[in-house]
Write a protein that holds these residues in place. Structure first.
Motif, mmCIF file in Angstrom:
data_model
loop_
_atom_site.group_PDB
_atom_site.id
_atom_site.type_symbol
_atom_site.label_atom_id
_atom_site.label_comp_id
_atom_site.label_asym_id
_atom_site.label_seq_id
_atom_site.Cartn_x
_atom_site.Cartn_y
_atom_site.Cartn_z
ATOM 1 N N HIS A 190 0.900 -1.005 0.157
ATOM 2 C CA HIS A 190 0.162 0.104 -0.046
ATOM 3 C C HIS A 190 0.921 1.186 -0.014
ATOM 4 O O HIS A 190 0.421 2.309 0.671
ATOM 5 C CB HIS A 190 -0.825 -0.034 1.085
ATOM 6 C CG HIS A 190 -1.973 -0.902 1.325
ATOM 7 N ND1 HIS A 190 -3.023 -1.083 0.400
ATOM 8 C CD2 HIS A 190 -2.333 -2.263 1.866
ATOM 9 C CE1 HIS A 190 -3.863 -1.913 0.529
ATOM 10 N NE2 HIS A 190 -3.444 -2.697 1.687
ATOM 11 N N GLU A 193 -0.482 4.762 -1.105
ATOM 12 C CA GLU A 193 -1.384 5.213 -0.458
ATOM 13 C C GLU A 193 -0.830 5.886 1.057
ATOM 14 O O GLU A 193 -1.273 6.740 1.480
ATOM 15 C CB GLU A 193 -2.482 4.479 0.166
ATOM 16 C CG GLU A 193 -3.438 3.878 -1.007
ATOM 17 C CD GLU A 193 -4.202 2.574 -0.564
ATOM 18 O OE1 GLU A 193 -5.160 2.703 0.405
ATOM 19 O OE2 GLU A 193 -3.624 1.450 -1.175
ATOM 20 N N THR A 233 1.876 -2.588 6.761
ATOM 21 C CA THR A 233 0.758 -3.434 6.327
ATOM 22 C C THR A 233 0.534 -4.758 6.997
ATOM 23 O O THR A 233 -0.334 -5.294 7.257
ATOM 24 C CB THR A 233 0.890 -3.430 4.664
ATOM 25 O OG1 THR A 233 0.779 -2.145 4.399
ATOM 26 C CG2 THR A 233 -0.483 -4.166 4.496
ATOM 27 N N CYS A 313 -4.776 0.359 5.784
ATOM 28 C CA CYS A 313 -5.163 1.097 4.423
ATOM 29 C C CYS A 313 -6.446 0.296 4.044
ATOM 30 O O CYS A 313 -6.584 0.228 2.734
ATOM 31 C CB CYS A 313 -3.922 0.963 3.285
ATOM 32 S SG CYS A 313 -2.697 2.053 3.786
#
Length: 552
Positions: A190, A193, A233, A313
């Motif tokens: 991610h 993001e 993550t 996320c």
């Protein structure tokens, strides 16, 4: 009539027809017990599992049961692919992760930490500075003449310098363990993001500069930030029961699990290598998703979904998140000020989100037309969380006052009230001045009532053999045993009634043992409690029936 030819299974070892299946994964066949043992030694031991990893366009990679899994079964045991300090940490050893205390220096006036003799990072001592996990990073820092500048200033100071260690360990794997490096790099990051967030702007300045300019590694900025984002993550927080060691680890297979706010597994970390052990908290049917939670089960939906979006996320859309009552627990609900005011006609009416999957949706009373904006809920939650966090964790008074003060605003099972009640359970019976033997009868009953209340909540949001249920049962059993003893000594109950109540306590204790026995630190405690309660039961049985009776 046409019959479809049925494929005959063949032995994994000799390829001859076989009718014996592996007792673990149920996917591999053998022609004999001897070939099953041979196949196990030759590699099936590493492949045998009760799950498989699949991919779909909707949920990405996920873990599915390949056979029925029993409650309490260990589904997976995995070594960390990478482990290291959290992004920011109090001063800790880079080998054993123990929180470090300063030592007196040679001048007998100043204090500092023991330092690695080569790279000067704080460590426990000579043994830890020579640990395998520290060798590669120490060598490259020493070769580049880098010396860590962390020194003792104030107790519990948080050091941001630790942000470089865990990513560096993964980046160094490219040479030392390329297969593991590729496994880690294959995980979702991610990065797109995160890359423009304030945190990653800081990482560009600190982590990237350290790796490229200070250490001179020929690695591009995107790869460095990707590794950092993979940690954010996918990593699990690893901690010891006493809280003295806290770190984060990447477990490549475990990272394949999907999140759920009502998961069917829990995990523990075993041994000095912090092996990840995944335990089924409920029976899991073949073909069912195997899920974990990446947030706190006792939080309300607003906080859980915001936390997941910020750290992982994604926004959760599980059944619990869709339900404005959270399975009738009302963890996120507050009372309507109009209906519950002095002139209100609908006492007990609550405000609920008109769309729990939209954090911007208004909150509306279930009885009247009164509404408030979602940002007001966020503000109110944060303000009350601030009040809760300021309370002395060793004294029950503040938590009892918090519950009373907000009893007209917060539902009795609102997540903030539940957290206050859980703190009370942990204080009553455990803290100095409030041990079970010191508790007056009314506080002993208070503890028992609170345990029952939280067990009811946990059955709805975290069902099965969870750590929460296990610890609540342990607390409840201890308090009930003391209550029984007091009632019997005060002649409020008969010997027979005391024996029945102790048997009920034993039932609770045995369930708690089934849940918590996988936790190494709990084994001795559980065994001692069982011996003590069995002895009390034996005494009561002898009093009632004579000495020929005993408890196995």
């Amino acid at each position: 009539m046409d019959y479809q030819k049925r494929e005959i299974p063949t032995c994994e070892v000799c390829q001859k027809p076989a009718n014996q299946t592996c007792g673990g994964c149920k996917l591999v066949f053998y022609c004999s017990r001897a070939h099953q043992k041979l196949g196990w030694r030759e590699g099936h031991k590493l492949r045998c599992c009760a799950f498989k990893v699949q991919f779909s366009d909707t949920v990405g990679r996920h873990m599915v049961a390949t056979r029925d899994i029993k409650q309490g079964e260990m589904i997976l045991k995995e070594k960390p692919a990478a482990i290291g300090p959290k992004m920011a940490s109090s001063v800790q050893c880079l080998a054993c992760y123990k929180k470090l205390e300063p030592i007196k220096m040679e001048d007998n006036k100043t204090y500092d930490f023991y330092k690695c003799s080569s790279c000067h990072w704080p460590m426990c001592g000579p043994k830890c500075e020579k640990a395998e996990v520290h060798k590669a990073e120490c060598k490259i820092m020493t070769d580049r003449q880098f010396k860590c500048t962390i020194k003792y200033e104030t107790p519990d100071k948080i050091e941001s310098a630790y942000c470089v260690i865990a990513p560096l360990r993964v980046l160094l794997m490219k040479e030392s363990n390329p297969l593991q490096y590729e496994n880690v790099l294959s995980l979702e990051s991610h990065l797109d993001e995160r890359v423009n967030t304030p945190l990653y702007t800081v990482l560009k300045a600190n982590l990237v500069t350290f790796i490229i300019q200070v250490l001179g590694l020929h690695i591009d900025e995107e790869t460095i930030l990707k590794v950092a984002s993979i940690f954010d993550t996918n990593s699990f927080e690893v901690r010891t029961p006493d809280g003295s060691k806290r770190m984060r680890g990447i477990y490549v297979t475990a990272a394949m699990m999907n999140h759920s706010c009502t998961p069917n597994t829990r995990h523990v970390f075993l041994g000095d290598e912090y092996n990840f052990a995944l335990i089924a908290t409920m029976p899991i049917a073949k073909g069912e998703l195997i899920t974990a939670t990446y947030t706190q089960s006792l939080w309300g939906t607003l906080d859980r979904r915001r936390h997941l979006q910020t750290t992982k996320c994604f926004y959760c859309e599980c059944a619990r998140c869709k339900d404005p009552t959270e399975f009738d627990t009302h963890l996120g609900n507050i009372y309507c000020s109009m209906c519950n005011g002095p002139s209100g006609l609908n006492k007990g009416a609550m405000l609920m989100s008109t769309n729990p999957l939209d954090e911007g949706a208004v909150w509306k009373c279930e009885k009247c037309d009164h509404t408030i904006l979602s940002k007001q809920m966020f503000w109110g939650n944060n303000a009350l969380k601030g009040d809760l966090n300021k309370i002395n964790k060793l004294n029950p008074r503040g938590f009892e006052e918090f519950i009373t003060k907000y009893s007209q605003t917060l539902h009795p099972t609102n997540h903030l009230v539940i957290q206050a009640k859980l703190s009370l359970i942990q204080i009553y019976g455990n803290q100095k001045g409030y041990t079970l033997s010191e508790l007056p009868d009314h506080l002993l009953k208070r503890k028992i009532d609170l345990c029952h209340e939280l067990l009811e909540i946990s059955d709805k949001i975290e069902p099965g053999w969870t750590r929460l249920r296990g610890t609540l049962l342990l607390d409840l059993q201890s308090a009930m045993t003391v209550e029984t003893k007091r009632e019997y000594e005060a002649e409020k109950i008969t010997k027979a009634a005391a024996q029945d109540q102790l048997m009920e306590s034993m039932t609770l204790l045995q369930e708690a043992t089934n849940i918590l026995r996988v936790e190494p630190y709990m084994r001795e405690t559980l065994e001692a409690k069982i011996r003590e309660l069995a002895s009390q039961l034996e005494d009561k049985m002898e009093e009632k029936n004579g000495s020929e009776l005993s408890v196995d």
